[in-house]
Design a protein around this motif. Structure first.
Motif, PDB file in Angstrom:
ATOM      1  N   THR A   1       0.859  -1.187   0.000  1.00  0.00           N
ATOM      2  CA  THR A   1       0.000   0.000   0.000  1.00  0.00           C
ATOM      3  C   THR A   1       0.892   1.232   0.000  1.00  0.00           C
ATOM      4  O   THR A   1       0.921   2.009   0.940  1.00  0.00           O
ATOM      5  CB  THR A   1      -0.926  -0.002   1.226  1.00  0.00           C
ATOM      6  OG1 THR A   1      -0.124  -0.185   2.407  1.00  0.00           O
ATOM      7  CG2 THR A   1      -1.938  -1.121   1.128  1.00  0.00           C
ATOM      8  N   GLY A   2       1.683   1.352  -1.053  1.00  0.00           N
ATOM      9  CA  GLY A   2       2.680   2.417  -1.110  1.00  0.00           C
ATOM     10  C   GLY A   2       3.949   1.962  -0.403  1.00  0.00           C
ATOM     11  O   GLY A   2       3.952   1.034   0.407  1.00  0.00           O
ATOM     12  N   GLN A   3       5.060   2.607  -0.728  1.00  0.00           N
ATOM     13  CA  GLN A   3       6.330   2.186  -0.135  1.00  0.00           C
ATOM     14  C   GLN A   3       6.376   2.400   1.368  1.00  0.00           C
ATOM     15  O   GLN A   3       7.086   1.695   2.068  1.00  0.00           O
ATOM     16  CB  GLN A   3       7.486   2.938  -0.800  1.00  0.00           C
ATOM     17  CG  GLN A   3       7.802   2.443  -2.198  1.00  0.00           C
ATOM     18  CD  GLN A   3       9.125   2.951  -2.700  1.00  0.00           C
ATOM     19  OE1 GLN A   3       9.500   4.073  -2.423  1.00  0.00           O
ATOM     20  NE2 GLN A   3       9.841   2.123  -3.433  1.00  0.00           N
TER      21      GLN A   3
ATOM     22  N   LEU B   1      13.529  -1.710   3.396  1.00  0.00           N
ATOM     23  CA  LEU B   1      13.652  -1.693   4.861  1.00  0.00           C
ATOM     24  C   LEU B   1      12.258  -1.577   5.450  1.00  0.00           C
ATOM     25  O   LEU B   1      11.465  -0.731   5.032  1.00  0.00           O
ATOM     26  CB  LEU B   1      14.511  -0.510   5.310  1.00  0.00           C
ATOM     27  CG  LEU B   1      14.619  -0.283   6.823  1.00  0.00           C
ATOM     28  CD1 LEU B   1      15.374  -1.438   7.486  1.00  0.00           C
ATOM     29  CD2 LEU B   1      15.292   1.043   7.130  1.00  0.00           C
ATOM     30  N   ILE B   2      11.938  -2.454   6.409  1.00  0.00           N
ATOM     31  CA  ILE B   2      10.645  -2.375   7.073  1.00  0.00           C
ATOM     32  C   ILE B   2      10.841  -2.329   8.576  1.00  0.00           C
ATOM     33  O   ILE B   2      11.867  -2.783   9.110  1.00  0.00           O
ATOM     34  CB  ILE B   2       9.722  -3.555   6.700  1.00  0.00           C
ATOM     35  CG1 ILE B   2      10.298  -4.879   7.209  1.00  0.00           C
ATOM     36  CG2 ILE B   2       9.461  -3.597   5.212  1.00  0.00           C
ATOM     37  CD1 ILE B   2       9.324  -6.038   7.079  1.00  0.00           C
ATOM     38  N   CYS B   3       9.841  -1.756   9.245  1.00  0.00           N
ATOM     39  CA  CYS B   3       9.802  -1.698  10.702  1.00  0.00           C
ATOM     40  C   CYS B   3       8.585  -2.488  11.166  1.00  0.00           C
ATOM     41  O   CYS B   3       7.471  -2.276  10.667  1.00  0.00           O
ATOM     42  CB  CYS B   3       9.718  -0.249  11.165  1.00  0.00           C
ATOM     43  SG  CYS B   3       9.439  -0.060  12.931  1.00  0.00           S
ATOM     44  N   CYS B   4       8.785  -3.422  12.091  1.00  0.00           N
ATOM     45  CA  CYS B   4       7.709  -4.243  12.641  1.00  0.00           C
ATOM     46  C   CYS B   4       7.646  -4.053  14.156  1.00  0.00           C
ATOM     47  O   CYS B   4       8.648  -3.692  14.797  1.00  0.00           O
ATOM     48  CB  CYS B   4       7.926  -5.724  12.331  1.00  0.00           C
ATOM     49  SG  CYS B   4       8.113  -6.107  10.580  1.00  0.00           S
ATOM     50  N   ASN B   5       6.458  -4.311  14.731  1.00  0.00           N
ATOM     51  CA  ASN B   5       6.411  -4.366  16.184  1.00  0.00           C
ATOM     52  C   ASN B   5       6.987  -5.699  16.646  1.00  0.00           C
ATOM     53  O   ASN B   5       7.356  -6.561  15.834  1.00  0.00           O
ATOM     54  CB  ASN B   5       4.989  -4.124  16.693  1.00  0.00           C
ATOM     55  CG  ASN B   5       4.007  -5.202  16.228  1.00  0.00           C
ATOM     56  OD1 ASN B   5       4.396  -6.311  15.884  1.00  0.00           O
ATOM     57  ND2 ASN B   5       2.726  -4.863  16.225  1.00  0.00           N
ATOM     58  N   LEU B   6       7.055  -5.909  17.948  1.00  0.00           N
ATOM     59  CA  LEU B   6       7.708  -7.117  18.461  1.00  0.00           C
ATOM     60  C   LEU B   6       6.900  -8.377  18.212  1.00  0.00           C
ATOM     61  O   LEU B   6       7.393  -9.485  18.440  1.00  0.00           O
ATOM     62  CB  LEU B   6       7.990  -6.946  19.958  1.00  0.00           C
ATOM     63  CG  LEU B   6       8.971  -5.818  20.303  1.00  0.00           C
ATOM     64  CD1 LEU B   6       9.198  -5.746  21.804  1.00  0.00           C
ATOM     65  CD2 LEU B   6      10.293  -6.011  19.564  1.00  0.00           C
ATOM     66  N   SER B   7       5.660  -8.205  17.687  1.00  0.00           N
ATOM     67  CA  SER B   7       4.864  -9.373  17.308  1.00  0.00           C
ATOM     68  C   SER B   7       5.030  -9.723  15.835  1.00  0.00           C
ATOM     69  O   SER B   7       4.434 -10.682  15.358  1.00  0.00           O
ATOM     70  CB  SER B   7       3.375  -9.118  17.613  1.00  0.00           C
ATOM     71  OG  SER B   7       3.170  -8.905  18.991  1.00  0.00           O
ATOM     72  N   GLY B   8       5.797  -8.920  15.111  1.00  0.00           N
ATOM     73  CA  GLY B   8       6.047  -9.200  13.700  1.00  0.00           C
ATOM     74  C   GLY B   8       5.102  -8.521  12.741  1.00  0.00           C
ATOM     75  O   GLY B   8       5.165  -8.776  11.536  1.00  0.00           O
ATOM     76  N   ALA B   9       4.216  -7.643  13.240  1.00  0.00           N
ATOM     77  CA  ALA B   9       3.300  -6.926  12.354  1.00  0.00           C
ATOM     78  C   ALA B   9       4.016  -5.729  11.742  1.00  0.00           C
ATOM     79  O   ALA B   9       4.570  -4.889  12.466  1.00  0.00           O
ATOM     80  CB  ALA B   9       2.066  -6.471  13.121  1.00  0.00           C
ATOM     81  N   LYS B  10       3.993  -5.647  10.428  1.00  0.00           N
ATOM     82  CA  LYS B  10       4.666  -4.550   9.742  1.00  0.00           C
ATOM     83  C   LYS B  10       3.970  -3.223  10.039  1.00  0.00           C
ATOM     84  O   LYS B  10       2.740  -3.124   9.977  1.00  0.00           O
ATOM     85  CB  LYS B  10       4.680  -4.815   8.230  1.00  0.00           C
ATOM     86  CG  LYS B  10       5.370  -3.734   7.402  1.00  0.00           C
ATOM     87  CD  LYS B  10       5.320  -4.077   5.919  1.00  0.00           C
ATOM     88  CE  LYS B  10       5.862  -2.947   5.057  1.00  0.00           C
ATOM     89  NZ  LYS B  10       5.751  -3.253   3.615  1.00  0.00           N
ATOM     90  N   GLN B  11       4.786  -2.184  10.333  1.00  0.00           N
ATOM     91  CA  GLN B  11       4.246  -0.861  10.629  1.00  0.00           C
ATOM     92  C   GLN B  11       4.495   0.139   9.503  1.00  0.00           C
ATOM     93  O   GLN B  11       3.644   0.949   9.184  1.00  0.00           O
ATOM     94  CB  GLN B  11       4.846  -0.339  11.946  1.00  0.00           C
ATOM     95  CG  GLN B  11       4.460  -1.186  13.149  1.00  0.00           C
ATOM     96  CD  GLN B  11       5.051  -0.656  14.438  1.00  0.00           C
ATOM     97  OE1 GLN B  11       6.161  -0.115  14.440  1.00  0.00           O
ATOM     98  NE2 GLN B  11       4.331  -0.824  15.531  1.00  0.00           N
ATOM     99  N   TRP B  12       5.689   0.103   8.911  1.00  0.00           N
ATOM    100  CA  TRP B  12       5.981   0.983   7.798  1.00  0.00           C
ATOM    101  C   TRP B  12       7.140   0.419   6.981  1.00  0.00           C
ATOM    102  O   TRP B  12       7.825  -0.504   7.417  1.00  0.00           O
ATOM    103  CB  TRP B  12       6.284   2.414   8.234  1.00  0.00           C
ATOM    104  CG  TRP B  12       7.329   2.600   9.320  1.00  0.00           C
ATOM    105  CD1 TRP B  12       7.102   2.749  10.642  1.00  0.00           C
ATOM    106  CD2 TRP B  12       8.753   2.665   9.145  1.00  0.00           C
ATOM    107  NE1 TRP B  12       8.285   2.903  11.332  1.00  0.00           N
ATOM    108  CE2 TRP B  12       9.323   2.870  10.427  1.00  0.00           C
ATOM    109  CE3 TRP B  12       9.612   2.578   8.056  1.00  0.00           C
ATOM    110  CZ2 TRP B  12      10.696   2.974  10.642  1.00  0.00           C
ATOM    111  CZ3 TRP B  12      10.986   2.693   8.266  1.00  0.00           C
ATOM    112  CH2 TRP B  12      11.510   2.884   9.547  1.00  0.00           C
ATOM    113  N   GLY B  13       7.341   0.975   5.797  1.00  0.00           N
ATOM    114  CA  GLY B  13       8.417   0.529   4.921  1.00  0.00           C
ATOM    115  C   GLY B  13       9.176   1.707   4.340  1.00  0.00           C
ATOM    116  O   GLY B  13       8.772   2.857   4.450  1.00  0.00           O
ATOM    117  N   MET B  14      10.290   1.383   3.685  1.00  0.00           N
ATOM    118  CA  MET B  14      11.144   2.402   3.063  1.00  0.00           C
ATOM    119  C   MET B  14      11.771   1.796   1.816  1.00  0.00           C
ATOM    120  O   MET B  14      12.229   0.647   1.834  1.00  0.00           O
ATOM    121  CB  MET B  14      12.229   2.847   4.050  1.00  0.00           C
ATOM    122  CG  MET B  14      13.175   3.921   3.505  1.00  0.00           C
ATOM    123  SD  MET B  14      14.469   4.347   4.701  1.00  0.00           S
ATOM    124  CE  MET B  14      13.477   5.102   5.990  1.00  0.00           C
TER     125      MET B  14
END
Length: 691
Positions: free
Chosen positions: A461-463, A499-512
C-alpha cells in the motif's frame, strides 16, 4: 557562314527568365499544389466570417460552470479557414462523467445550413432565435439539438433544419476520462450530408498487425465506413520489412461505392498521402466499382485542396470538385510520407442535401461470404485459424476471443493475413478453446499478514504503508531489534521496499524504499535511539560503501559514510554493531591482493613511453573518439576497464632504431611494488622487466 537572328539566340534565355518570373511571382497555392492535381475549383463558402464573432460570449463550460473567460481566439483558431489549432476545455479525471461545452457566439443571427466538426464532441446545438442573451448552456430550453447522423467517426457533418438562423452554436462532449478537444469546425450556409456511412469500402490490400501481447488486428477498409478505426494497406512484417510501398508504377487504392448513383462534391480526408489522384466510376451497373477496369474510371482533374492542419500520423484536408454523380469514387495513392505505407484515418464524402434528409446507414449485414457454426459447452476463450489443403496457415481468424456457451457462428471474408483474397481451393478451419485463466487470491507468502497482522493488506500500500512485505529482487538479508521494534532489510528492490519496521509481534508498521539507487542495507544494527544500515560496494551503488543512520521517529536518513573503492584498497563491510552512540563496522575485502599498488593519479605519462597525445573529451560526442593516453592506463589496469575495439587494444613498444625497444610506465613519485603480472608477448622476441 550562315547568320542566326539575334532573337533565336536569346529565345532560350528569354523563356528561362519568363519561367523564373512565373515561379517567383506565382501564388503559394499553385507552387504547393500536388502534381497529381490541377487546382481550379472554388470550394464551398463558410456561413460566417470570424469578424462577426462575439468575443465576450465565446467560451467553455465544464459541468455547467464557465471557465477561462473569453475563448474567441481559440474559437477562431478552429473555425476560421486557413487557420489551425486545438480548443480544449480540459480533461476528465476518470472518477465521474464530466460535461464539456464549447460555445461559438456571433454579434447577430447567422443563417447556418450545416456544421462540420472534428474532435471529441458528439452533440451539436444551436441557440433559439428568441432565447435570452448572453447564451447559457445551463438553460436547456434555449437550445435546439441538430442530430448528428449515426455512423460517423471523429469527423462529423451535422445538417441543420431548413432556414436555421442562430446567434450561437454549442458543441457538447460528455466523458469519464481523457481529454476533451475540438480540432476543427466549419459553419456552412448549405445543408451538407456525409455519404461515407452508407457506402461500401474496398481497398487494394488490408494490413494485419501482430502486437507482442495482444491479438492480431486488421486495418480493414470497412473500418472507415463503420467508424471503427483506420485503414492501412501495408506495414512491417515479422521481419520488420514493408513489402508493398505505393508507387506511381504500383499504386495503392481505396474505393467508396454505393448501390445507386450518388452526388458527391468533395471529401474531407485524414491521410498520409503525398501524391494522389481522385477518379469517379463510369462503368456498367450491377458490379462493384472496386473491380472495374482502368477504362471505367474517369480522373477528376480540377480540385480545390485546402489544408486543415495535421497531427502525428495524418494530414487533414478538404478536397472539393465539381459535383459528380456516380456509384463509386477512387483514391489512387502514388506516394506517401513519411512512412511508405498508405494510411487513411477518416473520410467524409460531402453531398449537398438541399431539402432532403441526411443519409442514414441501414443495419449492416455481415459482409464475409463464408460462415461456419460450432458449439461450446460453456463460456470459453476461443482461437480459430484457417488452413489451406496442405495444412499451411493462411489466416489467424480469431485469437483469444470470448465466446458464449452454445451455438456460435464465425465468418470469414476469404482473405489471408496480408489482406489479399485467397486463391480458389479447399480450406479448413481449426480451433481451440479453454475456460480462460482466472486469478484467485488464496494466501500471501508472507505469514506476517495472515498470522500477525490481519488488519494489513497482503499487497503493498505504497512504499511507506504497512501493506505487503518487502523487496521484489532480493530476499531479506539482515535483521536487528531495538527501540521496542524489529527492523528487516533486503539489499535491493525495484517496486517493493528495502527496509521495514515491525512491532515485536512481527506486524509490519511501515516501509522504506531504496536509500540510494538500487541499494538498501545489507547489514543492520540498533542503539538506544537509531537504527544503522550498511551496504558493501556494488555496481548499482557506483562502487561505494555506504553507512546510514535512520531515525525511526520521522524516518529521516543521514549518510555517515559514502566511500568508494580505491586503486590501492577494496572496501567490503561484513558486519555492523552499534552501542552507546558508537557504530562498529567489520570490513573484509577478500580481493585486496589483486589491487594495484598505484593508481592513475600516480602515473607520469609525459615521461612514459611511447608518448601518446592527449585527447580532450568535451561533450558526449567526444566519448567515441580514440583516447590512446587513457587506453594506455587501462591496459595497465590502472583505471577503468580494458579498452574495446577502438584506440589501443594492446600495449605497443617504442619504435626507435635498433633491435631494442621499450614500454615504460613512469610514476610521479616512488611507489611500493611487491610483484608484477604481465602476459608474455607472442613470438620469439626476448622480453625483460626492469624497475
Amino acid at each position: 557562314m550562315s547568320r542566326i537572328p539575334l532573337l533565336w539566340l536569346l529565345w532560350p534565355a528569354l523563356m528561362a527568365w519568363l519561367f523564373c518570373w512565373r515561379v517567383l511571382s506565382g501564388t503559394g497555392v499553385c507552387l504547393a499544389a500536388d502534381p497529381a492535381q490541377e487546382p481550379g475549383f472554388e470550394p464551398p463558402a463558410v456561413a460566417v466570417s470570424m469578424a462577426r464573432l462575439d468575443p465576450d460570449c465565446c467560451g467553455v463550460w465544464v459541468d455547467g460552470k464557465r471557465t477561462g473567460g473569453s475563448q474567441a481566439e481559440k474559437a477562431e483558431s478552429v473555425a476560421a479557414p486557413g487557420k489551425s489549432g486545438a480548443w480544449s476545455a480540459g480533461q476528465a479525471d476518470g472518477r465521474r462523467v464530466t460535461t464539456f461545452q464549447y460555445v461559438i457566439a456571433f454579434r447577430e443571427p447567422v443563417a447556418i445550413g450545416s456544421v462540420f466538426v472534428r474532435g471529441t464532441t458528439d452533440r451539436v446545438l444551436v441557440l433559439k432565435e428568441n432565447a435570452a442573451w448572453p447564451p447559457d448552456p445551463g438553460r436547456s430550453d434555449d437550445w435546439i439539438e441538430a442530430p448528428v447522423p449515426a455512423g460517423q467517426s471523429h469527423a462529423r457533418l451535422a445538417p441543420l433544419p431548413k432556414k436555421t438562423a442562430a446567434r450561437a452554436v454549442m458543441l457538447t462532449d460528455r466523458r469519464s476520462w481523457g481529454r476533451s478537444q475540438v480540432d476543427l469546425v466549419r459553419l456552412l450556409p448549405s445543408r451538407w450530408g456525409n455519404l461515407t456511412p452508407v457506402a461500401t469500402a474496398n481497398a487494394e490490400a488490408e494490413y494485419t498487425a501482430y502486437p507482442n501481447q495482444a491479438p492480431p488486428y486488421t486495418y480493414y477498409a470497412r473500418r472507415i465506413v463503420e467508424a471503427s478505426g483506420s485503414w492501412q494497406n501495408a506495414g512491417p512484417d515479422r521481419d520488420q520489412r514493408v513489402t508493398r510501398p505505393p508507387t506511381e508504377v504500383a499504386p495503392s487504392w481505396f474505393v467508396l461505392s454505393w448501390r445507386e448513383p450518388r452526388t458527391v462534391s468533395g471529401f474531407y480526408m485524414e491521410d498520409n498521402f503525398e501524391k494522389f489522384e481522385l477518379a469517379y466510376y463510369d462503368g456498367p451497373d450491377g458490379m462493384n466499382p472496386a473491380v472495374a477496369t482502368e477504362k471505367e474510371w474517369v480522373r477528376i482533374r480540377k480540385l480545390s485542396v485546402i489544408g486543415a492542419g495535421s497531427d502525428r500520423e495524418y494530414r487533414r484536408r478538404f478536397v472539393f470538385f465539381e459535383p459528380r454523380i456516380s456509384r463509386g469514387f477512387r483514391i489512387r495513392i502514388l506516394k506517401t510520407a513519411p512512412d511508405q505505407i498508405s494510411m487513411l484515418g477518416a473520410l467524409v464524402a460531402w453531398s449537398e442535401l438541399g431539402d432532403q434528409p441526411p443519409p442514414v446507414p441501414a443495419r449492416r449485414e455481415s459482409e464475409p461470404p463464408v460462415s461456419f457454426v460450432y458449439q461450446l459447452p460453456a463460456d470459453e476463450i476461443v482461437t480459430i485459424v484457417i488452413e489451406d489443403g496442405n495444412g499451411r496457415r493462411v489466416r489467424n481468424l480469431v485469437a483469444r476471443a470470448e465466446r458464449p456457451a452454445g451455438e456460435n457462428v464465425q465468418r470469414w471474408d476469404l482473405k489471408d493475413e496480408r489482406g489479399a483474397v485467397v486463391a480458389p481451393g479447399r480450406y479448413r478451419w481449426r480451433g481451440i478453446y479453454h475456460p480462460g485463466l482466472r486469478l484467485i487470491y488464496h494466501m500471501t507468502p508472507y505469514p506476517n499478514v495472515g498470522m500477525n497482522a490481519p488488519e494489513n493488506a497482503p499487497w503493498l500500500t505504497g512504499q511507506t504503508g504497512p501493506g505487503g512485505w518487502m523487496a521484489d529482487h532480493t530476499p531479506p538479508r539482515a535483521a536487528a531489534a531495538g527501540i521496542g521494534r524489529m527492523f528487516v532489510s533486503s539489499p535491493c528492490c525495484e517496486s517493493g521496499v528495502g527496509l521495514i519496521c515491525c512491532n515485536l509481534s512481527g506486524a509490519k508498521q511501515w516501509g522504506m524504499g531504496n536509500i540510494v539507487a538500487w541499494t538498501s542495507p545489507s547489514y543492520l544494527a540498533c542503539d538506544e535511539k537509531y537504527v544503522y544500515g550498511a551496504a558493501p560496494p556494488s555496481d548499482a551503488s557506483e562502487g561505494k560503501e555506504h553507512l546510514w543512520r535512520i531515525d525511526p521517529s520521522d524516518r529521516s536518513v543521514k549518510t555517515l559514510l559514502s566511500a568508494p573503492n580505491t586503486d590501492e584498497r577494496r572496501r567490503g563491510v561484513r558486519g555492523l554493531e552499534a552501542r552507546a552512540g558508537r557504530v562498529y563496522v567489520a570490513v573484509n575485502a577478500p580481493d585486496d591482493f589483486m589491487c594495484n599498488a598505484v593508481g592513475a593519479a600516480h602515473a607520469d605519462l609525459d615521461n612514459s613511453h611511447p608518448r601518446y597525445r592527449d585527447v580532450s573529451i568535451r561533450n558526449r560526442e567526444d566519448e567515441d573518439k580514440p583516447a590512446p593516453r587513457l587506453d594506455f592506463l587501462r591496459l595497465f589496469r590502472l583505471q577503468g576497464s580494458p579498452p574495446g575495439n577502438k584506440g589501443l587494444t594492446w600495449l605497443e613498444s617504442t619504435s626507435f632504431p635498433g633491435s631494442r625497444n621499450h614500454i615504460v610506465l613512469a610514476f610521479s613519485k616512488p611507489v611500493a611494488i611487491g610483484s608484477f603480472a604481465f602476459p608474455l608477448p607472442a613470438g620469439d622476441g626476448d622480453m625483460s622487466i626492469r624497475l
